[in-house]
Scaffold this active site. Structure first.
Site, PDB file in Angstrom:
ATOM      1  N   ASP A  93       0.860  -1.177   0.000  1.00 55.35           N
ATOM      2  CA  ASP A  93       0.000   0.000   0.000  1.00 55.35           C
ATOM      3  C   ASP A  93       0.905   1.239   0.000  1.00 55.35           C
ATOM      4  OD1 ASP A  93      -2.342   1.492   0.218  1.00 55.35           O
ATOM      5  OD2 ASP A  93      -2.153   1.610   2.391  1.00 55.35           O
ATOM      6  N   THR A 151      -0.053   4.829   1.556  1.00 55.11           N
ATOM      7  CA  THR A 151      -0.158   5.636   2.769  1.00 55.11           C
ATOM      8  C   THR A 151       0.128   4.816   4.021  1.00 55.11           C
ATOM      9  OG1 THR A 151      -1.836   6.997   1.690  1.00 55.11           O
ATOM     10  CG2 THR A 151      -1.655   7.179   4.092  1.00 55.11           C
ATOM     11  N   ASP A 174      -1.477  -1.377   6.216  1.00 50.59           N
ATOM     12  CA  ASP A 174      -1.691  -0.951   7.599  1.00 50.59           C
ATOM     13  C   ASP A 174      -3.123  -0.548   7.901  1.00 50.59           C
ATOM     14  OD1 ASP A 174      -1.762   1.390   6.109  1.00 50.59           O
ATOM     15  OD2 ASP A 174      -0.922   2.599   7.735  1.00 50.59           O
TER      16      ASP A 174
END
Length: 841
Positions: A530, A532, A729
């Protein structure tokens, strides 16, 4: 108190998270652990909660999740339709999860899976000493230095002399007790074995002075007397284990040792008492039968030495857990009405204010409320550089304060702290089985019967075709074959490496959920990541808000009010920016979060949207070309831009920046150097994604990804035969983390992401993935070294003991040399595994 119940309807990680969240809302529940494979739920509670109350918390009798009393029953194998977006992998086979409670005993080779025992003893399958599961929460007791009979559960003053009570020294661990018992028996065995060996070998000394003291027959009787304490006291446990293995038909190393030394001992007694019953082939030139008392005691003593060294090495393999437990302080300073009071950490409650003094360890997880600090977090993250902390920053238990003092509020205590979770995860993972162990198990199952067969064949061949005395050669070589074989070296090869490797990972800030993750991590071809919070710092900040229509401060207040309802990092950035501008936040109605697109709600009777272009299309909003040109310009600079729309009309945008982590580029290049493709899948727009991808030099990227898109992308790669790791996350990463072969969660991320992952990086840095990859490679290489050593040892040793070199070189392997080699084979495997503690990752 802790209760275990049966839970039905939990089919994926999303279900696990839902059940955990609902039950955690009950004030009596302190922790929830759901095992969806075994349909088991473990609840820790301050007071008893009825089943009806638990079921009500799960949604009542009509809920998909049904909780009942735990009982043994056949599991219903019918497929349960999942309510979540996580799609299970096809042909997925669940591995047993070993869940050994603290204080229980289990076999270090996991011969019986998760079977446990209340008392120490021997494994009924392999005969090895059972190992005690460490106490993961150590209760500190206090005593008076002048009156040791005074023992208290809390610090204070001695009721007899008034002195301050001091923490008691920890008692010897179970491994230490086992080692001490074996050491005592080793001293006894050596005391009697050395004279027997000297008497036996004295025949090789010219003009032996023993001949003047006693004749050969008397010396043989002396050997028998000295052998009895070794056989019937120091090493009798080996014969007990051998007998149990035969009765239960769980043949193991002690079967071979018991048969070999038992035959030698009984043969020697028979030869001493009834010499006339033996043919001349068994007799010496003096007419006495060749006896093997010295072979019996030397072999048994050497095997005992191997067990002694093994017990010592075993205590080191669990050293990582012990070292982690030492990180937790026994006491802390609590501030009550402005007064400092020293208490046990077990008495700390959520909401308590603690004072952490210079050089002290942080007792629990919490947030700094007053003061500043420099915290050494190396024991948690593996990073040696201290971290600056200020008010509102989080601190974790086990970390060490620098030279200042600060106040903190306790937020997670007991088993909820990060340190406790790390200890539990390391403990669970160190007992899990790697898939490669299945091959070893199959081989070990047939190993002992094959060795016994080879021993019998050896005896027959030497008896029929060997030189005189044929029967003597046949007996000695058959015993040597039995004694040199070591199935335990095979059995220990994998679990020892896994245990040490998992502990090493914990020190590096890499938490591994099970051994399967280690094996698969070494094989990954593709890393999906990912953007961000994974590649970037995950601390976005608003650079500017552009409003073409209306009052900028008023619009800012509306979008900030909307974002107050969201947990997304971008939302928090908008709220923080609005607060810094003193914007007025109004009430929000009909709030809705559209995953991967943005947020929507009614503010001051106006429909307000904040999100990406896909959200605008979904709501049917058009004609915003003028603003779009400015947005694209921002996006090409790697910034994230969200459109602002009021009453279906775009009136402006928000530009948000999130700095790329300094270590991301270095980590990506290292992974690519190791042959791993690094692909970025992000929900951000094409322009921003392209800019970030170019800066990071990833192998490929895909923008505008919804959670389902990430899931499908991973499935396609897996169909192509790729082994895929996924790093993320956020909640939106949970489906992809569960689908991937190896899910890697950032420890700074959400609980559901961590729950769905096989590996958790405490620091939340991409460098941790490089560490995890290198560690998995080192562990798998170590396992293969152990297996090679065990296989090659038995492959070469057994034929040598059988006498294959005798016709060509006249070389035979005596049972004593065979015993020495066998004893050190298991020790060598453990010693090789312990090398992992010192490798550089």
């Amino acid at each position: 108190m802790t209760h275990q119940h049966t839970i039905e309807g939990v089919t994926c990680s999303g279900c696990v998270n839902t059940v955990t969240e609902r039950l955690s809302k009950l004030p009596e529940i302190t922790s929830v652990e759901v095992n969806k494979e075994d349909k088991r739920i473990t609840l820790s509670m301050t007071s008893h909660v009825t089943l009806d109350s638990l079921q009500e918390a799960l949604g009542g009798k009509e809920s998909k999740y049904q909780i009942s009393l735990s009982k043994s029953e056949e599991h219903d194998e019918a497929k349960v339709k999942s309510c979540c977006s996580v799609t299970p992998k096809e042909n997925h086979t669940h591995k047993p999860k070993f869940n050994i409670p603290a204080g229980k005993y289990y076999c270090p080779m996991y011969c019986e899976g998760d079977k446990m025992y209340d008392k120490p003893g021997d494994c009924p399958v392999c005969g090895m000493d059972l190992v005690k599961q460490p106490e993961l929460v150590v209760k500190t007791q206090y005593t008076c230095p002048m009156h040791p009979e005074v023992i208290s559960d809390t610090p204070g003053n001695c009721p007899k002399c008034g002195m301050d009570l001091v923490p008691m020294q920890p008692k010897d661990t179970e491994e230490d007790k086992t080692y001490q018992q074996l050491w005592h028996k080793m001293k006894i065995a050596s005391l009697f074995t050395i004279p027997v060996f000297i008497i036996s070998m004295s025949e090789m000394i010219p003009n032996n002075p023993l001949y003047q003291i006693m004749d050969l027959e008397k010396r043989n009787w002396v050997q028998l007397i000295l052998t009895i304490p070794v056989v019937f006291y120091a090493c009798w446990m080996f014969f007990e284990r051998a007998w149990r293995s035969i009765v239960n038909w769980n043949l193991n190393m002690f079967t071979l040792i018991g048969i070999g030394t038992g035959v030698a001992f009984l043969f020697s007694i028979a030869g001493l008492v009834f010499p006339d019953a033996f043919p001349d082939e068994f007799k010496s030139h003096s007419g006495t039968v060749h006896l093997y008392f010295e072979a019996t005691v030397v072999v048994l003593t050497l095997v005992l030495l191997g067990q002694l060294l093994e017990a010592k090495a075993h205590s080191k393999t669990s050293g990582a857990i012990k070292e982690l437990l030492k990180l937790a302080p026994s006491e802390a300073t609590i501030v009550v009405d402005g007064v400092d009071k020293r208490v046990s950490i077990h008495d700390i409650q959520k909401g308590d204010i603690l004072r952490v003094k210079p050089g002290e360890k942080v007792a629990v997880d919490g947030t700094i409320t007053d003061g500043r600090a420099t915290i050494d977090e190396s024991m948690i993250t593996g990073e040696p550089i201290p971290v600056e902390k200020a008010v509102a920053d989080k601190v974790s238990s086990g970390t060490i304060n620098g030279t200042t003092s600060f106040l903190m509020v306790a937020e997670k205590v007991g088993a909820e702290t990060l340190l406790s979770q790390i200890v539990q995860m390391v403990s669970d993972a160190s007992r899990s089985r790697a898939p490669i162990q299945n091959l070893v198990d199959k081989i070990s199952r047939y190993f002992v019967p094959i060795v016994v067969g080879i021993s019998i064949i050896t005896f027959i061949i030497w008896w029929q075709f060997g030189p005189d005395p044929k029967l003597t050669y046949a007996l000695v070589n058959a015993i040597a074959v039995l004694i040199i074989a070591c199935p335990c070296a095979l059995g220990l090869a994998t679990p020892m490496s896994v245990m040490v490797g998992v502990g090493k990972g914990a020190k590096l800030g890499v938490l591994i959920k099970n051994a399967e993750a280690i094996e698969k991590m070494d094989k990954i071809d593709v890393l999906i990541t990912d953007k961000t919070g994974t590649l970037t710092e995950g601390k976005p900040s608003v650079e500017k808000v552009v409003v073409q229509q209306g009052d900028e401060k008023e619009v800012l207040g509306k979008i900030a009010a909307l974002n107050q309802q969201s947990e997304h990092p971008l939302a928090k950035a908008v709220v923080a920016f609005a607060m810094s501008k003193a914007a007025v936040l109004q009430n929000v109605a009909n709030f809705e979060s559209i995953t991967g697109k943005g947020v929507k709600g009614v503010v001051d009777n106006e429909v307000v949207l904040l999100g990406n272009k896909e959200l605008l299309k979904q709501e049917g909003i058009q004609n915003f070309e003028t603003i779009e040109k400015a947005v694209v310009t921002e996006q090409k600079q790697g910034k994230t831009v969200s459109y602002i729309a009021v009453n279906h009309k775009v009136i402006g945008y928000v530009t948000i920046t999130d700095a790329i982590k300094k270590t991301s580029v270095e980590a990506i290049q290292e992974l690519k150097h190791q042959g791993v493709e690094v692909i970025m899948l992000t929900g951000d727009n094409e322009n921003t994604a392209k800019s970030v991808a170019a800066e990071l030099q990833v192998s490929d990227f895909k923008a505008n990804c919804l959670p389902q898109d990430k899931l499908e992308y991973i499935k396609k790669l897996q169909i192509q035969g790729k082994v895929v790791a996924m790093a993320g996350d956020g909640i939106n990463d949970a489906p992809a983390l569960a689908q991937s072969d190896i899910g890697i969660a950032m420890g700074t991320g959400t609980d559901v992401a961590i729950e769905s992952a096989k590996i958790t990086l405490v620091k939340g840095d991409l460098v941790g993935i490089v560490k995890a990859k290198n560690l998995s490679h080192a562990v798998m290489r170590n396992i293969k070294q152990n297996l090679f050593f065990a296989f090659i040892y038995n492959t070469i040793g057994i034929p040598l003991a059988a006498g294959v070199l005798f016709p060509y070189f006249g070389i035979l392997l005596s049972p004593m040399i065979a015993a020495l080699a066998m004893s050190f084979s298991s020790v060598s495997v453990i010693a090789n595994a312990l090398r992992l503690r010192n490798i550089k990752i």
